[in-house]
Design an enzyme around this catalytic site. Sequence first.
Site, PDB file in Angstrom:
ATOM      1  N   GLY A  72     -45.664  32.196   1.097  1.00 43.84           N
ATOM      2  CA  GLY A  72     -45.090  32.607   2.437  1.00 43.84           C
ATOM      3  C   GLY A  72     -44.482  31.459   3.304  1.00 43.84           C
ATOM      4  O   GLY A  72     -44.412  31.612   4.590  1.00 43.84           O
ATOM      5  N   SER A  73     -44.183  30.524   2.477  1.00 45.78           N
ATOM      6  CA  SER A  73     -43.526  29.129   3.276  1.00 45.78           C
ATOM      7  C   SER A  73     -42.059  29.693   3.811  1.00 45.78           C
ATOM      8  O   SER A  73     -41.699  29.294   4.902  1.00 45.78           O
ATOM      9  CB  SER A  73     -43.444  27.897   2.741  1.00 45.78           C
ATOM     10  N   ASN A  74     -41.497  30.458   3.102  1.00 47.15           N
ATOM     11  CA  ASN A  74     -40.220  31.100   3.294  1.00 47.15           C
ATOM     12  C   ASN A  74     -40.056  31.709   4.576  1.00 47.15           C
ATOM     13  O   ASN A  74     -39.336  31.886   5.469  1.00 47.15           O
ATOM     14  CB  ASN A  74     -39.510  31.699   2.136  1.00 47.15           C
TER      15      ASN A  74
ATOM     16  N   ASN B 266     -32.277  38.123  -1.271  1.00 49.18           N
ATOM     17  CA  ASN B 266     -33.062  37.494  -2.229  1.00 49.18           C
ATOM     18  C   ASN B 266     -32.855  35.954  -2.288  1.00 49.18           C
ATOM     19  O   ASN B 266     -31.969  35.305  -2.179  1.00 49.18           O
ATOM     20  CB  ASN B 266     -33.269  38.012  -3.575  1.00 49.18           C
TER      21      ASN B 266
ATOM     22  N   VAL C 178     -32.146  41.343 -12.375  1.00 50.32           N
ATOM     23  CA  VAL C 178     -32.742  40.539 -11.600  1.00 50.32           C
ATOM     24  C   VAL C 178     -31.912  39.139 -11.090  1.00 50.32           C
ATOM     25  O   VAL C 178     -31.298  38.787 -12.056  1.00 50.32           O
ATOM     26  CB  VAL C 178     -34.076  39.955 -12.353  1.00 50.32           C
ATOM     27  N   ASP C 179     -32.084  38.568  -9.964  1.00 50.05           N
ATOM     28  CA  ASP C 179     -31.512  37.321  -9.662  1.00 50.05           C
ATOM     29  C   ASP C 179     -29.995  37.406  -9.973  1.00 50.05           C
ATOM     30  O   ASP C 179     -29.560  36.345 -10.268  1.00 50.05           O
ATOM     31  CB  ASP C 179     -32.242  36.257 -10.202  1.00 50.05           C
TER      32      ASP C 179
ATOM     33  N   HIS D  42     -34.102  32.553  -4.414  1.00 49.86           N
ATOM     34  CA  HIS D  42     -34.400  32.007  -5.922  1.00 49.86           C
ATOM     35  C   HIS D  42     -34.300  30.670  -6.012  1.00 49.86           C
ATOM     36  O   HIS D  42     -33.364  30.152  -5.464  1.00 49.86           O
ATOM     37  CB  HIS D  42     -33.592  32.887  -6.891  1.00 49.86           C
TER      38      HIS D  42
ATOM     39  N   ARG E 124     -41.560  40.753  -7.581  1.00 48.32           N
ATOM     40  CA  ARG E 124     -41.395  42.080  -8.317  1.00 48.32           C
ATOM     41  C   ARG E 124     -40.124  42.508  -8.382  1.00 48.32           C
ATOM     42  O   ARG E 124     -39.096  42.331  -7.635  1.00 48.32           O
ATOM     43  CB  ARG E 124     -42.002  43.134  -7.324  1.00 48.32           C
TER      44      ARG E 124
HETATM   45  C1  GAR Z   1     -39.789  30.231  -3.715  1.00 47.38           C
HETATM   46  O1  GAR Z   1     -39.611  29.046  -4.155  1.00 47.38           O
HETATM   47  C2  GAR Z   1     -38.905  31.173  -3.974  1.00 47.38           C
HETATM   48  O2  GAR Z   1     -37.580  30.881  -4.083  1.00 47.38           O
HETATM   49  C3  GAR Z   1     -39.370  31.877  -5.201  1.00 47.38           C
HETATM   50  O3  GAR Z   1     -40.997  31.960  -5.116  1.00 47.38           O
HETATM   51  C4  GAR Z   1     -41.267  30.712  -4.142  1.00 47.38           C
HETATM   52  C5  GAR Z   1     -42.103  31.437  -2.960  1.00 47.38           C
HETATM   53  O4  GAR Z   1     -42.256  30.355  -2.052  1.00 47.38           O
HETATM   54  N1  GAR Z   1     -38.981  33.107  -5.821  1.00 47.38           N
HETATM   55  C6  GAR Z   1     -38.747  33.481  -6.819  1.00 47.38           C
HETATM   56  O5  GAR Z   1     -38.912  32.654  -7.966  1.00 47.38           O
HETATM   57  C7  GAR Z   1     -38.191  34.985  -6.943  1.00 47.38           C
HETATM   58  N2  GAR Z   1     -37.389  34.901  -8.335  1.00 47.38           N
HETATM   59  P1  GAR Z   1     -43.051  30.724  -0.800  1.00 47.38           P
HETATM   60  O6  GAR Z   1     -43.985  31.870  -1.062  1.00 47.38           O
HETATM   61  O7  GAR Z   1     -43.751  29.615  -0.089  1.00 47.38           O
HETATM   62  O8  GAR Z   1     -42.204  31.194   0.220  1.00 47.38           O
END
Ligand code: GAR
Length: 205
Positions: free
Chosen positions: A17-19, A112, A149-150, A114, A96
């Site tokens: 959850g840092s984003n 999203n 996806v993506d 990525h 997901r």
């Molecule tokens: C992030 O780096 C995001 O880009 C990636 O998961 C991480 C979540 O970090 N997402 C994917 O790979 C989706 N295809 P966070 O939980 O610290 O935000």
Amino acid sequence: MRGSKPIQLGVLASGNGSNFEALVQAIADGKLRAEIPVLIYNNPGAAVAARAQRWGIPAVLLNHRNYHSREAFDFDIAQTLRQSGVEWVVMAGWMRRVTQVLIDHFGDQMLNIHPSLLPSFPGLHAIEQALAAGVKITGCTVHIVRLKVDSGPIIIQAAVRVLPDDTAESLHQRVQVQEHEILPRAIDLAVRRQAQLTADNSPRS
Ligand code: GAR
């Protein structure tokens, strides 16, 4: 858009959850005009839930393991988001695949993030994929969600240099610094673009 009301942003997250927290911080700092009425997470005990609690943001656990299909899961997600008044959805570390059910509800108002320069390295383990490919530059992408996806129209990307002694962890750390920077900016940009499109298409009186 100054003076307009803040957008209602729903966040989907699976883990750390840092984003999510970068978004909350950007809103608190006045960099993103939005409110987050709900966070949905799918893994019990995910760290993102504790972050939401610290900020006083309602967090709802919808565990995909309790659903018989991806569509049924997405239907409940859409209902929960709508009931909270959500207009825009951000997948911030949402691990997901989405179905047409969610896309039908939110259309282009679903973004999203990525950890690669798409279209390179979609799917799982993007950082490891970049290291294995031996690229010298990778990065992160915010894009509009499509069924594949993506994929989907790219809003913002940031580049990150791969260092010779990088591990997946060290590289991911530097990619995340950029993610936290571009995610709020990309949301702001996408919202402005759509407001402009709506204004362009509305009949003049
Ligand atoms: C992030 O780096 C995001 O880009 C990636 O998961 C991480 C979540 O970090 N997402 C994917 O790979 C989706 N295809 P966070 O939980 O610290 O935000």
